[in-house]
Scaffold this motif. Structure first.
Motif, PDB file in Angstrom:
ATOM      1  N   ILE A 237      13.040   0.603   6.527  1.00 33.56           N
ATOM      2  CA  ILE A 237      12.027  -0.330   6.043  1.00 33.56           C
ATOM      3  C   ILE A 237      11.530   0.111   4.667  1.00 33.56           C
ATOM      4  N   GLN A 238      11.247  -0.860   3.835  1.00 36.51           N
ATOM      5  CA  GLN A 238      10.631  -0.587   2.537  1.00 36.51           C
ATOM      6  C   GLN A 238       9.124  -0.480   2.742  1.00 36.51           C
ATOM      7  N   CYS A 239       8.566   0.699   2.501  1.00 38.34           N
ATOM      8  CA  CYS A 239       7.125   0.879   2.665  1.00 38.34           C
ATOM      9  C   CYS A 239       6.379   0.042   1.608  1.00 38.34           C
ATOM     10  N   GLU A 240       5.197  -0.437   1.995  1.00 33.55           N
ATOM     11  CA  GLU A 240       4.379  -1.240   1.087  1.00 33.55           C
ATOM     12  C   GLU A 240       2.922  -0.800   1.181  1.00 33.55           C
ATOM     13  N   ASN A 241       2.190  -1.088   0.121  1.00 33.26           N
ATOM     14  CA  ASN A 241       0.742  -0.884   0.143  1.00 33.26           C
ATOM     15  C   ASN A 241       0.094  -2.089   0.815  1.00 33.26           C
ATOM     16  N   ASN A 242      -0.949  -1.840   1.609  1.00 32.61           N
ATOM     17  CA  ASN A 242      -1.638  -2.980   2.206  1.00 32.61           C
ATOM     18  C   ASN A 242      -2.598  -3.606   1.186  1.00 32.61           C
ATOM     19  N   LEU A 243      -3.120  -4.765   1.521  1.00 32.97           N
ATOM     20  CA  LEU A 243      -3.955  -5.522   0.582  1.00 32.97           C
ATOM     21  C   LEU A 243      -5.186  -4.739   0.153  1.00 32.97           C
ATOM     22  N   LYS A 244      -5.780  -3.982   1.082  1.00 34.72           N
ATOM     23  CA  LYS A 244      -6.979  -3.201   0.757  1.00 34.72           C
ATOM     24  C   LYS A 244      -6.673  -2.141  -0.289  1.00 34.72           C
ATOM     25  N   GLU A 245      -5.550  -1.459  -0.137  1.00 34.18           N
ATOM     26  CA  GLU A 245      -5.177  -0.412  -1.096  1.00 34.18           C
ATOM     27  C   GLU A 245      -4.960  -1.004  -2.493  1.00 34.18           C
ATOM     28  N   ILE A 246      -4.348  -2.172  -2.556  1.00 32.24           N
ATOM     29  CA  ILE A 246      -4.101  -2.820  -3.846  1.00 32.24           C
ATOM     30  C   ILE A 246      -5.421  -3.235  -4.493  1.00 32.24           C
ATOM     31  N   LEU A 268       4.895  -0.179  -5.179  1.00 31.00           N
ATOM     32  CA  LEU A 268       4.799   0.948  -6.099  1.00 31.00           C
ATOM     33  C   LEU A 268       3.929   2.046  -5.514  1.00 31.00           C
ATOM     34  N   ASN A 269       4.265   3.283  -5.836  1.00 33.02           N
ATOM     35  CA  ASN A 269       3.528   4.426  -5.311  1.00 33.02           C
ATOM     36  C   ASN A 269       2.198   4.576  -6.048  1.00 33.02           C
ATOM     37  N   LEU A 270       1.096   4.201  -5.372  1.00 33.66           N
ATOM     38  CA  LEU A 270      -0.243   4.301  -5.958  1.00 33.66           C
ATOM     39  C   LEU A 270      -0.899   5.642  -5.649  1.00 33.66           C
ATOM     40  N   ARG A 271      -0.173   6.530  -5.005  1.00 33.95           N
ATOM     41  CA  ARG A 271      -0.734   7.826  -4.625  1.00 33.95           C
ATOM     42  C   ARG A 271      -0.408   8.915  -5.648  1.00 33.95           C
ATOM     43  N   GLU A 272       0.688   8.732  -6.394  1.00 36.93           N
ATOM     44  CA  GLU A 272       1.077   9.705  -7.420  1.00 36.93           C
ATOM     45  C   GLU A 272       1.303   8.942  -8.721  1.00 36.93           C
ATOM     46  N   LEU A 273       0.297   8.935  -9.574  1.00 38.39           N
ATOM     47  CA  LEU A 273       0.332   8.103 -10.769  1.00 38.39           C
ATOM     48  C   LEU A 273       0.788   8.895 -11.988  1.00 38.39           C
ATOM     49  N   ILE A 285       2.178   0.637 -15.428  1.00 39.19           N
ATOM     50  CA  ILE A 285       2.665   0.492 -14.039  1.00 39.19           C
ATOM     51  C   ILE A 285       4.185   0.356 -13.996  1.00 39.19           C
ATOM     52  N   ASP A 286       4.815   0.016 -15.097  1.00 42.28           N
ATOM     53  CA  ASP A 286       6.278  -0.010 -15.125  1.00 42.28           C
ATOM     54  C   ASP A 286       6.868   1.390 -14.954  1.00 42.28           C
ATOM     55  N   GLN A 287       6.037   2.411 -15.181  1.00 36.58           N
ATOM     56  CA  GLN A 287       6.500   3.789 -15.032  1.00 36.58           C
ATOM     57  C   GLN A 287       6.294   4.334 -13.616  1.00 36.58           C
ATOM     58  N   PHE A 288       5.651   3.570 -12.745  1.00 37.88           N
ATOM     59  CA  PHE A 288       5.374   4.043 -11.391  1.00 37.88           C
ATOM     60  C   PHE A 288       6.680   4.195 -10.605  1.00 37.88           C
ATOM     61  N   GLU A 289       6.709   5.194  -9.748  1.00 36.83           N
ATOM     62  CA  GLU A 289       7.811   5.340  -8.808  1.00 36.83           C
ATOM     63  C   GLU A 289       7.685   4.273  -7.721  1.00 36.83           C
ATOM     64  N   ALA A 290       8.821   3.846  -7.200  1.00 36.00           N
ATOM     65  CA  ALA A 290       8.795   2.926  -6.060  1.00 36.00           C
ATOM     66  C   ALA A 290       8.438   3.699  -4.794  1.00 36.00           C
ATOM     67  N   LEU A 291       7.760   3.042  -3.877  1.00 35.09           N
ATOM     68  CA  LEU A 291       7.486   3.657  -2.587  1.00 35.09           C
ATOM     69  C   LEU A 291       8.791   3.942  -1.853  1.00 35.09           C
ATOM     70  N   ALA A 292       8.777   4.983  -1.064  1.00 30.91           N
ATOM     71  CA  ALA A 292       9.989   5.380  -0.345  1.00 30.91           C
ATOM     72  C   ALA A 292      10.284   4.416   0.803  1.00 30.91           C
ATOM     73  N   LYS A 293      11.484   4.532   1.331  1.00 28.60           N
ATOM     74  CA  LYS A 293      11.847   3.839   2.561  1.00 28.60           C
ATOM     75  C   LYS A 293      11.656   4.806   3.727  1.00 28.60           C
ATOM     76  N   ARG A 294      11.482   4.254   4.892  1.00 26.07           N
ATOM     77  CA  ARG A 294      11.376   5.063   6.108  1.00 26.07           C
ATOM     78  C   ARG A 294      12.339   4.517   7.150  1.00 26.07           C
ATOM     79  N   GLU A 295      12.791   5.405   8.035  1.00 28.67           N
ATOM     80  CA  GLU A 295      13.802   5.044   9.027  1.00 28.67           C
ATOM     81  C   GLU A 295      13.236   5.125  10.443  1.00 28.67           C
ATOM     82  N   TYR A 296      13.661   4.168  11.272  1.00 28.61           N
ATOM     83  CA  TYR A 296      13.235   4.143  12.667  1.00 28.61           C
ATOM     84  C   TYR A 296      14.407   3.715  13.548  1.00 28.61           C
TER      85      TYR A 296
END
Length: 489
Positions: A237-246, A268-273, A285-296
């Motif tokens: 799955i592609q991790c995403e930020n929830n609406l509150k975080e944005i 986009l990774n809002l935790r490591e800017l 924000i074009d320089q932000f890293e993309a959020l990672a994927k996670r596996e289940y």
């Protein structure tokens, strides 16, 4: 018949014979060339994979190289011989490391037979793509250990070993760049070829309310009716930020709500800017890293009509984990998860009636459930489940379905290890020791063992118990016969 006619016939016969000779010679040369290329391909691509990623990247590498050279062979490391090493000129290795620096199970036989030897590999050139995860100790240790051993055998390195953290795209670009320098051909990126599918959120339910452990959720997603997968497969799955975080991010940086910007910030990774220099907000924000994927592990079958996951919430320094937070709290009704189904052949079931021993703990129940559902679908009844969690009162996951399988003959034996229900903790490996006679009998009958869940503690403990009860050689033989498979993390 005149003499002239005979001469013409003779000449035609000679020409026909010459033509046939040339055709036979060319066919022989082609067969010889093909045989030679099979024995000594221009590149041998070797993979050592635990959950499928290394195999995917090995085959992608071979596919790309075949654009310039069709003499490419792909081989599983467990099928690699010493002769392959001593006869081959160039080998590209794609190897994974999992857990605390462990090599994949499929690599153990190669390590045992090769690493103990001193070989003259001065003729051999190599490159290594090492896959790993920096969240664990000994990052990419098997890849680095392999490099060290090859150099000790006087092999020559083609370009620096590429260490990849959680399939980071920038890390993987280094591998493609290295191959491009070797071949002088532009190669394609596998990430761009993987289609992400929208899966609609359907339902979630906490399965262990009141537990002393972190909450475990059943999460159900609905996709296209034509989606197919097998038990043992994995959902990325592609991790995403929830609406509150944005919203909080935009307020912090004094930006108004904007649909386009909000959509861009979702992944986009809002935790490591990155440091903001003399640039606009959009450029930053074009320089932000993309959020990672996670596996289940997928717990359901296509016949069930949905994709079912079992997700334990993970707590981090910045709050809930990326994947678990998104799936158990952030994802809202009518929202979609961007996901990719990844086939995991190392954890697939054979379609036969052999006995099956399923061992796991925690959210590893997902992979075991899928296999039990598949076995029920096929009508195979000789199944044995060994499962561990904390407290029977709260953590008896999927109790009703397990009871149904027992009542209808699809589970010969069920053993539980609820570690917190007695003064002395009991784990699944303890169940194996208690049931050692049954274990040996099932193995002698041709049983296969499938382990799913946490590597540290559970899977390592099970592996040690199996070696104690069956012997190291027998366990290694089970691995070679693909009768001992693991999906652990």
């Amino acid at each position: 018949m005149t003499q002239a006619v005979l001469i013409v016939i003779a000449i035609l016969a000679i020409l026909l014979g010459l033509h046939l000779f040339i055709v036979v010679y060319l066919l022989w040369q082609q067969k010889r060339s093909t045989s030679s290329s099979q024995l000594h391909p221009s590149y041998l691509v070797v993979y050592a994979s635990q959950s499928g990623h290394a195999e995917i990247w090995a085959r992608h590498t071979a596919e790309q190289l075949r654009l310039v050279d069709d003499q490419i062979v792909v081989k599983n490391i467990q099928d690699l011989s010493i002769d392959d090493l001593t006869e081959q000129q160039r080998i590209l290795w794609v190897v994974s490391t999992y857990g605390e620096g462990d090599a994949p199970d499929s690599a153990q036989s190669f390590i045992n037979k090769a690493f103990a030897q001193n070989l003259d590999l001065s003729h051999l050139s190599f490159a290594i793509l090492a896959l790993g995860d920096r969240r664990y100790a000994n990052f990419c240790q098997f890849g680095q250990r392999l490099e060290q051993w090859l150099l000790q055998q006087q092999a020559q390195i083609l370009f620096n070993t590429v260490l990849v953290d959680q399939l980071n795209s920038r890390d993987l670009e280094q591998w493609l760049n290295g191959l491009e320098q070797l071949t002088s051909v532009s190669l394609g990126d596998l990430a761009n070829s993987q289609q992400m599918l929208p899966l609609k959120f359907a339902h979630r339910q906490c399965l262990n309310k009141g537990s002393v452990g972190e909450p475990i959720y059943k999460v159900q997603l609905i996709g296209d009716e034509e989606l197919t997968w097998s038990s043992g497969d994995i959902l990325e799955i592609q991790c995403e930020n929830n609406l509150k975080e944005i919203e909080e991010f935009l307020v912090l940086h004094q930006r108004n709500q904007n649909a386009e910007i909000s959509a861009k910030l979702r992944t986009l990774n809002l935790r490591e800017l990155p440091v903001r220099r003399d640039q606009t907000f959009e450029q930053w924000i074009d320089q932000f890293e993309a959020l990672a994927k996670r596996e289940y592990s997928i717990a359901s079958l296509p016949e069930n009509g949905l994709l079912e996951l079992v997700v334990r919430q993970q707590q981090t320094e910045t709050g809930l984990g990326l994947g678990s937070g998104w799936l158990t709290e952030g994802l809202q009704p009518d929202q979609c998860v961007q996901a990719h189904i990844r086939h995991n052949p190392n954890f697939h079931l054979p379609h036969d009636a052999r006995p099956l021993i399923l061992i796991g703990n925690g959210t590893g129940i997902a992979g075991l459930l899928a296999h039990l559902r598949q076995r029920e679908h096929w009508g195979y009844k000789q199944n044995w489940l060994i499962f561990g969690e904390r407290q029977q009162q709260f953590d008896h996951l999927y109790q009703a379905e397990i009871h149904y399988w027992q009542q209808h003959g699809y589970l010969d034996q069920v053993d539980y290890a609820f570690s917190r229900d007695q003064a002395e903790k009991v784990y699944v490996q303890d169940c194996l020791r208690t049931q050692s006679i049954r274990l040996q009998a099932w193995i002698q009958q041709g049983a296969a063992i499938y382990v799913c869940g946490s590597l540290k503690g559970m899977a390592s403990g099970v592996d040690q118990a199996l070696k104690e009860l069956l012997g190291v050689e027998w366990v290694e033989q089970l691995k070679l016969e693909q009768r001992y498979q693991r999906d652990v993390y």
